[in-house]
Design an enzyme around this catalytic site. Structure first.
Site, mmCIF file in Angstrom:
data_model
loop_
_atom_site.group_PDB
_atom_site.id
_atom_site.type_symbol
_atom_site.label_atom_id
_atom_site.label_comp_id
_atom_site.label_asym_id
_atom_site.label_seq_id
_atom_site.Cartn_x
_atom_site.Cartn_y
_atom_site.Cartn_z
ATOM 1 C CD GLU A 158 -3.147 -0.850 2.109
ATOM 2 O OE1 GLU A 158 -2.947 -0.100 3.081
ATOM 3 O OE2 GLU A 158 -4.210 -1.466 1.929
ATOM 4 C CD GLU A 314 -4.215 -5.599 3.036
ATOM 5 O OE1 GLU A 314 -4.924 -4.807 3.692
ATOM 6 O OE2 GLU A 314 -2.996 -5.456 2.906
HETATM 7 C C1 GAL Z 1 -4.173 -2.259 5.122
HETATM 8 C C2 GAL Z 1 -2.755 -2.778 5.285
HETATM 9 C C3 GAL Z 1 -2.704 -4.010 6.160
HETATM 10 C C4 GAL Z 1 -3.554 -3.816 7.383
HETATM 11 C C5 GAL Z 1 -4.949 -3.489 6.961
HETATM 12 C C6 GAL Z 1 -5.933 -3.335 8.091
HETATM 13 O O1 GAL Z 1 -4.167 -0.903 4.858
HETATM 14 O O2 GAL Z 1 -2.196 -3.093 4.035
HETATM 15 O O3 GAL Z 1 -1.358 -4.260 6.510
HETATM 16 O O4 GAL Z 1 -3.017 -2.786 8.163
HETATM 17 O O5 GAL Z 1 -4.946 -2.282 6.254
HETATM 18 O O6 GAL Z 1 -7.201 -2.937 7.639
#
Ligand code: GAL
Length: 692
Positions: A158, A314
């Site tokens: 990210e 994610e």
């Molecule tokens: C994303 C990040 C992850 C984790 C996640 C939690 O922004 O890539 O490592 O922190 O959020 O929602």
């Protein structure tokens, strides 16, 4: 720019839909790994992402590596048939690196140096950081480049999540070099920045700083260039890793995970240099319509590489932990939200993270395997989803069918939102884009996104919510689209300035004038708390915040006219026939109901269907290959919905024949396979019924 064509795109090495999540084995004792693997297999996991934040565990001291633990877990995963989205471990620096090189820390706009103790404590321009990133990436590639479980490389994590802009002295130097490349000499820069206004002429490159707090509004072109530069600086960092990986593992796909529609980085540029688009999506569970925004985010993801499948890397199994109030997801929501991403072209459903953390900043963030372990609801629901996904194997590799595209242009986004001196601060680029998308979505159309220079050929209708910065190449591409039969809809405050922020001769819409056939005499913002009305067909639509004084050419048809205030009687929404197509201009900010009225008219006038009954909980999206349409029907709400399909088919999830009408209860999903239709299947809905 390293534009990739089809032949050069390296495939992700996985032969199933990717299902899994971020995995942090280094936060757990090794005994736990065996339980992880057992439960991962039970849940149908096919891929995990690691070791994203593990640089300090892999190189505890400068030049001293500890690969043992990673070797062991990668082998265990591979033996279990789980593919690996292998991070280069460069998302965050080890403390020893930062302490040895304090100058690599990022600074905020007030000149504060950001301290160690969180993550991403680096300045994207820092030469020390860049050298070390290249070194670590090389070490990872040399060690694991031939690992049989490797599916793809996951670069950094990210980009820009915490630090997307830096104001340190190293960045200032880099900004100056970037400006030298762009403008050649100081005369060029002075001309571009219009420095004669407020006496800002520069006589030395060293006098130029990153834009900081100044006595009054800062030079708009300086602000805009800083946005462009900062995106480019991060892109350079990305390319440093890509170059190392391409050298050592030329056949392995590379990606970096995006953050949906993220203002700070021009994802068109980022996507052009990677093999596959991946995204992290966190629709707000407390917002009952967050799936509408998700649909636009996913439309962007699939469009960044011309419609190719992307991967949802994610998402959250239930609550996040970074909002003020972190509302969990109701039962069934995980499934419908995950399948929405698949509907929109994702060949993956992945979560942050596999096992819920026991300590640290994210211990209250939900995970696939919650604190209660196997009994946790999130495990039960994600396990059911993982096993259900196997039935959707036929959709892997297929592409979304869409007749409508929305133009996303980062320059205009930055230009209209980085600047302090505008006609009004109420016209917000992202809000406009989302409002326009929402109407098209509600009327039944999945929306792709496209650059302002195209390619547009695939589409019947292209909408441009805002193109504040417009240049001739964009105008020419749009004109060619319209002349060959396309329909173009352009929103307010478009075609105003050129790439150096100089107002076009004659004013807006500048180079779009001879397509649209209108001239803007003055932008006409509406004071807060006041409203105007617009007459549209037989309807009266509310206008808030923004209107324009328009003069239209004789061959322009007025579809809607202002009906109140000083602009009473002037055109507000216009349509002009150009070649075989049409060009529309919308000069006002309409409210949601008015947007529906206007876009229903636009779509129908362009020969496209539009729903009469509107229910934003009911979404239909079709993915297709050469022979089969797979129409996803998604009920995002708690009341049942009846969808009417144009053709019967078989639901891949249940195996049931669907005769054309499919009724879905709360958070229900069906994926109806039918022979590929000549035109994009259009699904209508019947009014929502009460749940029993
Ligand atoms: C994303 C990040 C992850 C984790 C996640 C939690 O922004 O890539 O490592 O922190 O959020 O929602």
């Amino acid at each position: 720019m390293n534009q990739l064509d089809d032949e050069h795109i390296r495939p992700v090495r996985i032969d199933a839909l990717a299902f899994g999540g971020d995995y942090n084995p280094d936060q757990w004792p090794e005994e736990t790994w065996h339980e992880d693997i057992r439960l991962m297999k039970e849940a149908g996991i096919t891929m995990v992402s690691l070791p994203i934040f593990s640089w300090p565990q892999l190189e505890p001291e400068p030049g001293v590596y500890d690969w043992g633990w990673l070797d062991r877990i990668l082998d265990l995963l591979h033996e279990a048939g789980i593919r690996i989205d292998l991070a280069t471990a460069t998302a965050t620096p080890p403390s020893w690196l930062l302490r040895a090189h304090p100058e690599m820390a990022p600074w905020d706009s007030e000149g504060h140096r950001l301290e160690f103790g969180s993550r991403q404590t680096y300045c994207p321009s820092s030469p020390v950081w860049r050298e070390n990133v290249a070194r670590m990436t090389r070490a990872m590639a040399e060690r694991y480049g031939e690992h049989p479980g490797l599916a793809m490389w996951h670069i950094s994590n990210e980009y820009g999540d915490h630090v997307s802009r830096c104001w340190c002295p190293v960045t200032a130097e880099h900004f100056r070099r970037w400006l030298q490349d762009r403008y050649g000499d100081l005369d060029g820069l002075n001309e571009a920045w219009g420095v004669n206004v407020w006496g800002q002429r520069y006589t030395s490159w060293n006098h130029i700083e990153t834009p900081r707090k100044a006595p009054g509004p800062v030079n708009p072109t300086q602000l805009l260039d800083f946005e462009r530069f900062s995106s480019d600086a991060m892109l350079e960092l990305f390319r440093i890793e890509i170059d190392v990986l391409r050298e050592i593992t030329p056949d392995i796909a590379v990606t970096t995970n995006f953050m949906s529609m993220f203002r700070d980085l021009d994802y068109w540029d980022f996507a052009a240099v990677e093999d596959v688009v991946t995204d992290d999506a966190y629709p707000e569970p407390a917002d009952p319509t967050s799936h509408v925004g998700a649909a636009l985010n996913y439309g962007l993801m699939r469009s960044l590489k011309g419609g190719r499948p992307w991967l949802l890397l994610e998402s959250s199994a239930s609550a996040t932990s970074w909002r003020d109030v972190n509302v969990p997801k109701a039962p069934g929501k995980i499934r419908v939200e995950s399948l929405q991403a698949v509907a929109h072209g994702s060949d993956a459903v992945m979560f942050f993270q596999w096992r819920q953390a026991k300590y640290g900043q994210e211990k209250f963030h939900s995970s696939m395997l919650g604190h209660r372990g196997e009994k946790s609801r999130s495990f039960q629901e994600t396990k059911a989803l993982g096993n259900e996904l196997k039935r959707l194997e036929p959709v892997r590799g297929t592409r979304v069918r869409s007749r409508v595209a929305l133009v996303i242009d980062w320059d205009s986004w930055w230009g209209s939102s980085a600047i302090e001196s505008l006609p009004s601060q109420r016209l917000q680029w992202a809000q406009q884009a989302r409002a326009w998308h929402r109407a098209l979505y509600a009327l039944g159309h999945p929306v792709d996104t496209v650059r302002a220079t195209g390619p547009f050929e695939k589409y019947d209708v292209v909408v441009v919510p805002n193109l504040y910065i417009a240049e001739t190449p964009q105008a020419e591409a749009l004109r060619a689209f319209v002349e060959s039969g396309g329909h173009l809809v352009v929103g307010p405050f478009s075609g105003v300035v050129d790439a150096t922020e100089k107002v076009h001769d004659g004013g807006a819409p500048g180079p779009l004038r001879d397509i649209l056939g209108v001239e803007i005499d003055e932008q006409w913002p509406i004071a807060d708390g006041l409203a105007e009305r617009l007459a549209y067909g037989g309807d009266s639509l509310e206008v808030l915040h923004w209107a324009e004084w328009i003069e239209a050419d004789a061959d322009v048809e007025v579809r809607g006219a202002y009906a109140t205030g000083v602009l009473d009687g002037l055109p507000a929404v216009t349509r002009r026939t150009v070649g075989a197509g049409s060009a529309w201009y919308v000069s006002a900010i309409l409210q949601p109901e008015g947007m529906l009225t206007m876009f229903r008219d636009v779509l129908r006038a362009c020969g496209l269907p539009a729903r009469d009954d509107v229910n934003v909980d009911a979404e239909a999206v079709t993915r297709a290959d050469d022979t089969t349409d797979y129409t996803f029907l998604l009920n995002h709400g708690a009341s049942s919905v009846a969808f009417t399909l144009p053709a019967p088919g078989v639901d891949l999830l249940t195996g049931a024949d669907s005769a054309g009408v499919v009724e879905l209860g709360a958070y229900g999903v069906a994926v109806v396979a039918s022979p590929r239709a000549a035109s994009v299947p259009f699904v209508t809905i019947n009014p929502v019924k009460e749940t029993a």
